[in-house]
Design a protein around this motif. Structure first.
Motif, PDB file in Angstrom:
ATOM      1  N   MET A   1       1.858 -13.340  -2.142  1.00  0.00           N
ATOM      2  CA  MET A   1       1.541 -12.107  -1.237  1.00  0.00           C
ATOM      3  C   MET A   1       1.843 -10.527  -1.904  1.00  0.00           C
ATOM      4  O   MET A   1       1.195 -10.610  -1.633  1.00  0.00           O
ATOM      5  N   TYR A   2       2.848 -10.921  -2.118  1.00  0.00           N
ATOM      6  CA  TYR A   2       3.726  -9.823  -2.791  1.00  0.00           C
ATOM      7  C   TYR A   2       3.019  -9.446  -4.030  1.00  0.00           C
ATOM      8  O   TYR A   2       3.140  -8.434  -4.471  1.00  0.00           O
ATOM      9  N   THR A   3       2.615 -10.417  -4.784  1.00  0.00           N
ATOM     10  CA  THR A   3       1.791 -10.247  -5.833  1.00  0.00           C
ATOM     11  C   THR A   3      -0.148  -9.554  -5.974  1.00  0.00           C
ATOM     12  O   THR A   3       0.109  -8.279  -6.443  1.00  0.00           O
ATOM     13  N   VAL A   4       0.166  -9.946  -5.139  1.00  0.00           N
ATOM     14  CA  VAL A   4      -1.595  -9.140  -4.494  1.00  0.00           C
ATOM     15  C   VAL A   4      -1.202  -7.370  -4.514  1.00  0.00           C
ATOM     16  O   VAL A   4      -1.933  -6.518  -5.092  1.00  0.00           O
ATOM     17  N   ILE A   5       0.029  -7.064  -3.724  1.00  0.00           N
ATOM     18  CA  ILE A   5       0.507  -5.762  -2.990  1.00  0.00           C
ATOM     19  C   ILE A   5       0.771  -5.553  -4.318  1.00  0.00           C
ATOM     20  O   ILE A   5       0.514  -4.646  -4.512  1.00  0.00           O
ATOM     21  N   VAL A   7      -0.295  -6.072  -7.241  1.00  0.00           N
ATOM     22  CA  VAL A   7      -1.009  -5.750  -8.367  1.00  0.00           C
ATOM     23  C   VAL A   7      -2.363  -4.613  -8.101  1.00  0.00           C
ATOM     24  O   VAL A   7      -2.891  -3.883  -8.444  1.00  0.00           O
ATOM     25  N   GLY A   8      -2.207  -4.628  -6.417  1.00  0.00           N
ATOM     26  CA  GLY A   8      -2.841  -2.909  -6.235  1.00  0.00           C
ATOM     27  C   GLY A   8      -2.327  -1.999  -6.380  1.00  0.00           C
ATOM     28  O   GLY A   8      -3.354  -0.965  -6.619  1.00  0.00           O
TER      29      GLY A   8
END
Length: 56
Positions: A1-5, A7-8
């Protein structure tokens, strides 16, 4: 979840950097105007007046 944020956020930062760079280059571009030397539609008096204004 934190990786998506993360990367965003990185993608947003890159896009913002590109937008700022492009805008600063656009504002620093020097625009020029072509001279009216060979304009066949101007009468000679108007042409001379334009040349005198351009010189000053």
């Amino acid at each position: 979840m934190y990786t998506v944020i993360v990367v965003g956020i990185i993608i947003v930062m890159v896009i913002l950097l590109l937008a700022v760079t492009t805008t600063s280059k656009a504002y620093s571009y020097k625009h020029t105007v072509d001279s009216l030397d060979n304009n066949p539609y101007m009468d000679p008096e108007e042409k001379q007046k334009q040349e005198d204004e351009y010189k000053h």
